[in-house]
Structure formats: structure tokens, C-alpha cells
Motif scaffolding. Structure first.
Motif, PDB file in Angstrom:
ATOM      1  N   GLY A  96       0.812  -1.218   0.000  1.00  0.00           N
ATOM      2  CA  GLY A  96       0.000   0.000   0.000  1.00  0.00           C
ATOM      3  C   GLY A  96       0.842   1.263   0.000  1.00  0.00           C
ATOM      4  N   ARG A  97       1.986   1.226   0.713  1.00  0.00           N
ATOM      5  CA  ARG A  97       2.853   2.410   0.723  1.00  0.00           C
ATOM      6  C   ARG A  97       3.463   2.653  -0.648  1.00  0.00           C
ATOM      7  N   VAL A  98       3.837   1.607  -1.339  1.00  0.00           N
ATOM      8  CA  VAL A  98       4.383   1.746  -2.691  1.00  0.00           C
ATOM      9  C   VAL A  98       3.304   2.264  -3.644  1.00  0.00           C
ATOM     10  N   ALA A  99       2.079   1.730  -3.518  1.00  0.00           N
ATOM     11  CA  ALA A  99       0.991   2.180  -4.379  1.00  0.00           C
ATOM     12  C   ALA A  99       0.668   3.649  -4.144  1.00  0.00           C
ATOM     13  N   ALA A 100       0.706   4.092  -2.875  1.00  0.00           N
ATOM     14  CA  ALA A 100       0.453   5.498  -2.574  1.00  0.00           C
ATOM     15  C   ALA A 100       1.543   6.396  -3.163  1.00  0.00           C
ATOM     16  N   PHE A 101       2.788   5.956  -3.116  1.00  0.00           N
ATOM     17  CA  PHE A 101       3.889   6.727  -3.704  1.00  0.00           C
ATOM     18  C   PHE A 101       3.698   6.859  -5.215  1.00  0.00           C
ATOM     19  N   ILE A 102       3.271   5.784  -5.864  1.00  0.00           N
ATOM     20  CA  ILE A 102       3.081   5.806  -7.322  1.00  0.00           C
ATOM     21  C   ILE A 102       1.924   6.728  -7.689  1.00  0.00           C
ATOM     22  N   ARG A 103       0.852   6.720  -6.877  1.00  0.00           N
ATOM     23  CA  ARG A 103      -0.287   7.600  -7.178  1.00  0.00           C
ATOM     24  C   ARG A 103       0.096   9.071  -7.048  1.00  0.00           C
ATOM     25  N   GLN A 104       0.971   9.400  -6.098  1.00  0.00           N
ATOM     26  CA  GLN A 104       1.363  10.787  -5.891  1.00  0.00           C
ATOM     27  C   GLN A 104       2.422  11.246  -6.882  1.00  0.00           C
ATOM     28  N   TRP A 105       3.148  10.302  -7.456  1.00  0.00           N
ATOM     29  CA  TRP A 105       4.226  10.677  -8.374  1.00  0.00           C
ATOM     30  C   TRP A 105       3.641  11.131  -9.716  1.00  0.00           C
TER      31      TRP A 105
END
Length: 263
Positions: A96-105
Motif C-alpha cells: 500500500g505504501r508503494v501504491a500510494a507513492f506511485i499515485r502521488q508521483w
């Protein structure tokens, strides 16, 4: 926000004592006094800075995302695949932390890239035939330069060489290399050369209804998985006949099996 508005109304407009506001809201007197002394119309909370497990890998992930944005959509690695690659490097955090980083990038600029594979040092666009055996779940990918009838026959011949044998029935698309004309319902005018191939291997050919991909859902999933597992890494091959992985290499060296063996 709503509670702070109520406290301000009761104290500044209705002139109610802090003790009564404490009884009605359940908040402590110190909290109520803090809100009133701040003279703010919205609560502000100081969030402590907490280091994330992803911080040491942020630059690496950001670089992968830049490369991902430059690739065609079908060749891009998914967030799940990127998380698995980070785990190999030592990342111990959640997906989930990786997915959140990708959404914000956000990419600074979007650039396109040509599709194709490197064969003997040259960029070549390939057509890939997918064959899935239902009972054994074995799948075979066969790449050719063009979508011709030779490509179809070559793909089926290689699929029937795997150790599990030849199926009794095959489900196919209504491709022009096998079907000359589509009639009403299940009526098909099958190509004579394709009928000869089915007669040689002794399998019954069944064709899907037009625009009914759910009738062959296993092969549709195989196409999606192959894009993520094999083609997203843009592998290079010395020649067109080279296997793409160890599984394909084992299948290509296996001995032919009798065409009467069912799966």
C-alpha cells in the motif's frame, strides 16, 4: 472543525462558561482554552515526522517510474510488480505504501516509445501467438514476424510438443487464418488447411462467438500475465527461435507426444 465551531459559538456568542462547555463536549478545560486562545477557526494538528521504510528506496522507485512512463502502456510494470522488485532489494514495507507513492508521483513529461524486441541487435516488431492447455494450465508463447497462417500452424505444433499431449478440443478466435466466413450462431466456414491440421492432430475445433472474450477467459488472462512477466522487461534474443525463459526452453526440447493423448 464542527466541534471547534460549536465551542466558539457557545463561548463567544452565548457566553457560556468553560465548565459547561467541558460537560457538554467531554473535552478537557485545557483543550478548550487552547482552542479559544488560538483564535483560529479551524483546528491545526502537528503531525510528527515519521520516517518511512520506503525512503531509502524512493530514488530507485522514482527512476523506475520515469522509465515506466517512457514505455508503451502494455509494456509498463504494474505497482504490484514494482513492489516485488523492491522486496528483492531489501524493502520490508507494505504494498500500500508503494501504491500510494506511485499515485502521488507525476511524470515531468510524457514520452512515447516504440514497441518491439531486440533480435540479433535489431529492433523488430513481433506478433505473439498464445496457446493455453486447460487441464495442465501449461501455456506456450510463439513469436513470429507476421500474423499469417504459418504462424498459427507453427504455434499449435509447438504447443502440442509439450509433455502433456494434444487436447481433444480446442477453442479458437474467429481469425481469418482459420475461418473463411462466419455464419449465424456457431456456423463457420473453416479454412481447408486448418481443417487438415485438425484432422492430423485429431482435435475438435470450436470457435467463439464474435466479441465474446469470456468464452476463452483463460487465454485472455495468459495474455495479460505474459505482458507483465516476460515482455515488460524488454528481453533481447540472439534469434527468433531462441526461448524467452527456462520454461520455454524445456518445452522446446521435449519429445513429441502421441496425438491421441487427451489432456
Amino acid at each position: 472543525m464542527e466541534l471547534l465551531s460549536v465551542i466558539r459559538r457557545w463561548h463567544c456568542r452565548d457566553h457560556r462558561p468553560i465548565r459547561e462547555i467541558e460537560r457538554r463536549t467531554g473535552l478537557s478545560r485545557n483543550t478548550i482554552r487552547k482552542y479559544l486562545r488560538a483564535q483560529s477557526i479551524e483546528p491545526r494538528f502537528q503531525v510528527p515526522e515519521r520516517p518511512s521504510r520506503l525512503d531509502p528506496f524512493a530514488d530507485r522507485l522514482r527512476g523506475w517510474l520515469v522509465l515506466k512512463a517512457a514505455r508503451p502502456h502494455k509494456n509498463r510494470r504494474t505497482a504490484r510488480r514494482l513492489h516485488e522488485d523492491l522486496v528483492v532489494l531489501g524493502y520490508g514495507g507494505s504494498y500500500g505504501r508503494v501504491a500510494a507513492f506511485i499515485r502521488q508521483w507525476k511524470p515531468s513529461s510524457s514520452t512515447g516509445a516504440r514497441t518491439g524486441r531486440s533480435i540479433a541487435g535489431h529492433r523488430v516488431k513481433l506478433q505473439v501467438a498464445h496457446t493455453r492447455l486447460s487441464f495442465s494450465r501449461a501455456f506456450i508463447l510463439r513469436a513470429c514476424p507476421l500474423q499469417t497462417q504459418e504462424m498459427l500452424f507453427d504455434a499449435l505444433t509447438e504447443a502440442f510438443r509439450v509433455p502433456v499431449g494434444v487436447p481433444r478440443r480446442g477453442i479458437f478466435d474467429n481469425m481469418k487464418t482459420a475461418v473463411d466466413r462466419i455464419g449465424s450462431g456457431k456456423a463457420r466456414q473453416v479454412n481447408l488447411r486448418f481443417m487438415a491440421l485438425a484432422s492430423h492432430y485429431l482435435f475438435e475445433a470450436t470457435f467463439c462467438n464474435p466479441a465474446a472474450g469470456w468464452e476463452k477467459g483463460q487465454i485472455e488472462k495468459t495474455v495479460q500475465d505474459a505482458r507483465r512477466q516476460i515482455w515488460q522487461d524488454l528481453p533481447a534474443f540472439p534469434d527468433l527461435g531462441a526461448p524467452c525463459c527456462s520454461i520455454c526452453s524445456a518445452a522446446s526440447t521435449s519429445a513429441p507426444v502421441s496425438s491421441s493423448q487427451p489432456i
